[in-house]
Design a protein around this motif. Structure first.
Motif, PDB file in Angstrom:
ATOM      1  N   ASP A 193       0.868  -1.179   0.000  1.00 36.71           N
ATOM      2  CA  ASP A 193       0.000   0.000   0.000  1.00 36.71           C
ATOM      3  C   ASP A 193       0.904   1.226   0.000  1.00 36.71           C
ATOM      4  O   ASP A 193       1.342   1.688   1.061  1.00 36.71           O
ATOM      5  N   THR A 194       1.222   1.750  -1.172  1.00 34.27           N
ATOM      6  CA  THR A 194       2.188   2.841  -1.258  1.00 34.27           C
ATOM      7  C   THR A 194       1.619   4.167  -0.750  1.00 34.27           C
ATOM      8  O   THR A 194       2.374   5.128  -0.592  1.00 34.27           O
ATOM      9  N   ARG A 195       0.322   4.214  -0.465  1.00 41.45           N
ATOM     10  CA  ARG A 195      -0.223   5.406   0.196  1.00 41.45           C
ATOM     11  C   ARG A 195       0.001   5.337   1.701  1.00 41.45           C
ATOM     12  O   ARG A 195       0.180   6.362   2.351  1.00 41.45           O
ATOM     13  N   GLY A 196       0.005   4.151   2.249  1.00 38.91           N
ATOM     14  CA  GLY A 196       0.221   4.001   3.682  1.00 38.91           C
ATOM     15  C   GLY A 196       1.678   3.781   4.059  1.00 38.91           C
ATOM     16  O   GLY A 196       2.068   4.020   5.205  1.00 38.91           O
ATOM     17  N   PHE A 197       2.481   3.329   3.097  1.00 34.53           N
ATOM     18  CA  PHE A 197       3.899   3.091   3.330  1.00 34.53           C
ATOM     19  C   PHE A 197       4.682   4.014   2.406  1.00 34.53           C
ATOM     20  O   PHE A 197       4.828   3.737   1.211  1.00 34.53           O
ATOM     21  N   ARG A 198       5.168   5.113   2.959  1.00 30.46           N
ATOM     22  CA  ARG A 198       5.832   6.125   2.142  1.00 30.46           C
ATOM     23  C   ARG A 198       6.851   6.877   3.001  1.00 30.46           C
ATOM     24  O   ARG A 198       6.668   7.041   4.208  1.00 30.46           O
ATOM     25  N   PRO A 199       7.913   7.374   2.368  1.00 31.77           N
ATOM     26  CA  PRO A 199       9.001   7.984   3.138  1.00 31.77           C
ATOM     27  C   PRO A 199       8.649   9.309   3.791  1.00 31.77           C
ATOM     28  O   PRO A 199       9.293   9.697   4.773  1.00 31.77           O
ATOM     29  N   ASP A 200       7.643  10.017   3.291  1.00 36.40           N
ATOM     30  CA  ASP A 200       7.347  11.331   3.869  1.00 36.40           C
ATOM     31  C   ASP A 200       6.625  11.242   5.216  1.00 36.40           C
ATOM     32  O   ASP A 200       6.284  12.269   5.810  1.00 36.40           O
ATOM     33  N   ARG A 202       8.213  10.226   7.709  1.00 36.28           N
ATOM     34  CA  ARG A 202       9.316  10.457   8.642  1.00 36.28           C
ATOM     35  C   ARG A 202       9.143  11.820   9.301  1.00 36.28           C
ATOM     36  O   ARG A 202       8.791  12.804   8.628  1.00 36.28           O
ATOM     37  N   GLN A 203       9.386  11.905  10.606  1.00 40.17           N
ATOM     38  CA  GLN A 203       9.206  13.158  11.325  1.00 40.17           C
ATOM     39  C   GLN A 203      10.236  13.294  12.433  1.00 40.17           C
ATOM     40  O   GLN A 203      10.624  12.302  13.060  1.00 40.17           O
ATOM     41  N   PRO A 204      10.704  14.517  12.699  1.00 40.00           N
ATOM     42  CA  PRO A 204      11.682  14.722  13.776  1.00 40.00           C
ATOM     43  C   PRO A 204      11.084  14.341  15.134  1.00 40.00           C
ATOM     44  O   PRO A 204       9.908  14.595  15.400  1.00 40.00           O
ATOM     45  N   GLY A 205      11.900  13.720  15.959  1.00 38.37           N
ATOM     46  CA  GLY A 205      11.466  13.392  17.310  1.00 38.37           C
ATOM     47  C   GLY A 205      10.463  12.268  17.404  1.00 38.37           C
ATOM     48  O   GLY A 205       9.825  12.089  18.448  1.00 38.37           O
ATOM     49  N   TYR A 206      10.331  11.468  16.341  1.00 38.02           N
ATOM     50  CA  TYR A 206       9.330  10.395  16.332  1.00 38.02           C
ATOM     51  C   TYR A 206       9.526   9.433  17.492  1.00 38.02           C
ATOM     52  O   TYR A 206       8.560   9.067  18.175  1.00 38.02           O
ATOM     53  N   TRP A 207      10.758   8.998  17.742  1.00 36.27           N
ATOM     54  CA  TRP A 207      10.985   7.959  18.744  1.00 36.27           C
ATOM     55  C   TRP A 207      10.722   8.475  20.153  1.00 36.27           C
ATOM     56  O   TRP A 207      10.240   7.742  21.016  1.00 36.27           O
ATOM     57  N   ALA A 208      10.994   9.752  20.372  1.00 43.23           N
ATOM     58  CA  ALA A 208      10.667  10.341  21.678  1.00 43.23           C
ATOM     59  C   ALA A 208       9.169  10.504  21.838  1.00 43.23           C
ATOM     60  O   ALA A 208       8.597  10.170  22.890  1.00 43.23           O
ATOM     61  N   ASP A 209       8.513  11.016  20.803  1.00 41.20           N
ATOM     62  CA  ASP A 209       7.081  11.321  20.902  1.00 41.20           C
ATOM     63  C   ASP A 209       6.232  10.062  20.974  1.00 41.20           C
ATOM     64  O   ASP A 209       5.290   9.989  21.781  1.00 41.20           O
ATOM     65  N   ARG A 210       6.519   9.062  20.142  1.00 36.81           N
ATOM     66  CA  ARG A 210       5.657   7.887  20.061  1.00 36.81           C
ATOM     67  C   ARG A 210       6.064   6.792  21.023  1.00 36.81           C
ATOM     68  O   ARG A 210       5.209   6.103  21.592  1.00 36.81           O
ATOM     69  N   SER A 294      12.569   4.569  10.447  1.00 35.64           N
ATOM     70  CA  SER A 294      13.718   3.673  10.559  1.00 35.64           C
ATOM     71  C   SER A 294      14.625   3.926   9.354  1.00 35.64           C
ATOM     72  O   SER A 294      14.269   4.652   8.424  1.00 35.64           O
ATOM     73  N   ASP A 295      15.808   3.343   9.388  1.00 39.91           N
ATOM     74  CA  ASP A 295      16.773   3.549   8.306  1.00 39.91           C
ATOM     75  C   ASP A 295      17.073   2.275   7.527  1.00 39.91           C
ATOM     76  O   ASP A 295      17.458   2.340   6.364  1.00 39.91           O
ATOM     77  N   LEU A 296      16.907   1.124   8.172  1.00 43.97           N
ATOM     78  CA  LEU A 296      17.193  -0.164   7.551  1.00 43.97           C
ATOM     79  C   LEU A 296      16.150  -1.160   8.027  1.00 43.97           C
ATOM     80  O   LEU A 296      15.673  -1.087   9.157  1.00 43.97           O
ATOM     81  N   TYR A 297      15.791  -2.101   7.143  1.00 46.53           N
ATOM     82  CA  TYR A 297      14.892  -3.194   7.525  1.00 46.53           C
ATOM     83  C   TYR A 297      15.679  -4.492   7.397  1.00 46.53           C
ATOM     84  O   TYR A 297      16.390  -4.702   6.402  1.00 46.53           O
ATOM     85  N   ALA A 298      15.560  -5.370   8.394  1.00 44.70           N
ATOM     86  CA  ALA A 298      16.346  -6.602   8.377  1.00 44.70           C
ATOM     87  C   ALA A 298      15.481  -7.811   8.696  1.00 44.70           C
ATOM     88  O   ALA A 298      14.569  -7.742   9.530  1.00 44.70           O
ATOM     89  N   THR A 299      15.771  -8.904   8.041  1.00 41.15           N
ATOM     90  CA  THR A 299      15.127 -10.187   8.331  1.00 41.15           C
ATOM     91  C   THR A 299      16.149 -11.293   8.152  1.00 41.15           C
ATOM     92  O   THR A 299      16.963 -11.258   7.220  1.00 41.15           O
ATOM     93  N   LEU A 300      16.122 -12.264   9.060  1.00 41.06           N
ATOM     94  CA  LEU A 300      16.966 -13.454   8.920  1.00 41.06           C
ATOM     95  C   LEU A 300      16.115 -14.697   8.682  1.00 41.06           C
ATOM     96  O   LEU A 300      16.580 -15.817   8.861  1.00 41.06           O
TER      97      LEU A 300
END
Length: 396
Positions: A193-200, A202-210, A294-300
């Protein structure tokens, strides 16, 4: 067109089958097609919330199945309900998602009897490498290889009972053919779903706020998302994550999003990391923001077929780090939008990830490669490929 879809699950159960079924059903309705959806009924028997009203839904008798509390599978009594619903609907085509799982519950080939009696085309969709799960805990994986080979042959023969088998991974199709599949058609039938999954997002302070984790903001973030179960590679993560902590310290924040049977073990693994975070289960509506920040996605995981999570990560602009296993080589282009490593190569994975953390230009290049994929990843394109495969007149 009147299309009946027999699926092993529906939302709100969250997995690749349910998300893909929902995406296709909505587009069929938007086209004006008539849709009958048959799937295991929830414990309360309720119609799935959010399912378009135009869809005729039949909840099938079912019992709990698998590790997820809400996950269910059909029982033999569902066969009568399926026949009654198909007779009343009179489909032009029957599409069956994950027929091997349904066959396990029904004790017969899903949809076959009705389709043959009424000369209705019958198409299967291959979602999950179930045979590979045998020995997935790691200790006995190599020992049960002969058993897995037998199961793969049984699965291939089950799918041969259909008019066509749609496989969303060329690598998986090649493997199925080695075990005897004769009617396969490969294509990019899954999307994001490229409307729900998109780079924009991203927001400053996301990890602190959420997440009340200001220490994560400003660091390179590697996200691991999915069920906390053995098949997602946690035996390998037990070696990789401590090694990453030694190599990178708190330069890398490691975020694990998900829940499952291994939650206690994963908590103990993540807690000592310099910048580790276990979020627990994240509502699907929030996954777009989680990925974008996030900056990278990983799966093993060694068992993916055509991972929706990987497509969603790429659509969010995240380079993907994974294994040269299953269908991942068909989703991730090594050195272009991600990195792929040999299964079991923990040192190679740690070294490759460390280079990305330490080299912003290398991360940016892979991010640009991921973003270049966006036009190809949306569900509209996947739906068009799926429709073309359904309407193919020539045998595969």
């Amino acid at each position: 067109m009147r299309i009946a879809i027999l699926a092993s699950g529906v939302l709100p159960v969250l997995d690749g089958v349910t998300v893909s079924v929902d995406a296709r059903v909505r587009r069929l309705v938007a086209r004006g097609d008539e849709v009958l959806l048959l799937a295991p009924a929830a414990a309360d028997g309720a119609r799935p919330a959010g399912l378009p009203e135009a869809v005729t839904f039949v909840g099938l008798p079912s019992v709990p199945f698998g590790a997820a509390a809400s996950d269910r599978n059909v029982v033999p009594a569902a066969a009568r309900e399926i026949d009654r619903a198909l007779a009343a609907f009179r489909p032009d085509l029957i599409h069956v998602d994950e027929p091997e799982r349904l066959a396990l519950g029904l004790r017969r080939i899903p949809g076959q009897a009705f389709a043959r009696r009424h000369r209705v085309p019958l198409v299967a969709f291959f979602h999950t490498n179930f045979a590979d799960y045998l020995g997935a805990e790691g200790r006995y994986y190599g020992l049960v290889a002969p058993v897995r080979a037998v199961v793969w042959r049984v699965v291939a023969q089950l799918y041969n009972r259909y008019d066509a088998t749609l496989v969303p991974s060329a690598a998986s199709l090649a493997r199925l053919r080695r075990f005897g599949l004769a009617n396969g058609r490969a294509g990019r039938f899954n999307g994001a779903d490229t409307r729900g999954f998109r780079p924009d997002l991203r927001q400053p302070g996301y990890w602190a706020d959420r997440w009340a984790r200001p220490d994560i903001d400003g660091r390179v973030v590697m996200l691991i998302a999915g069920r906390l179960t053995a098949d997602k590679g946690w035996a390998d993560w037990q070696r990789v994550l401590p090694a990453l902590a030694v190599r990178l310290g708190d330069a890398l924040a490691i975020v694990v999003a998900g829940d499952g049977a291994l939650r206690g073990e994963v908590e103990r693994l993540v807690a000592p990391l310099p910048a580790g975070c276990l979020t627990g289960a994240v509502p699907r509506a929030e996954m777009g923001a989680l990925l974008a920040n996030s900056d990278l996605y990983a799966t093993l995981s060694r068992f993916e077929n055509a991972s929706l999570a990987v497509y969603e990560a790429l659509a969010s602009g995240l380079p993907v780090l994974g294994l040269e296993a299953g269908g991942l080589p068909g989703q991730v282009r090594h050195g272009v939008d991600g990195l792929l490593f040999r299964p079991g190569d923990a040192s190679g994975f740690v070294g490759g990830l460390a280079r990305l953390v330490e080299d912003e230009d290398a991360r940016r290049a892979l991010r640009e490669g991921a973003l270049a994929q966006r036009p190809l990843l949306d569900w509209d394109s996947a739906f068009a490929a799926w429709r073309d495969a359904l309407s193919a007149d020539d045998p595969p």
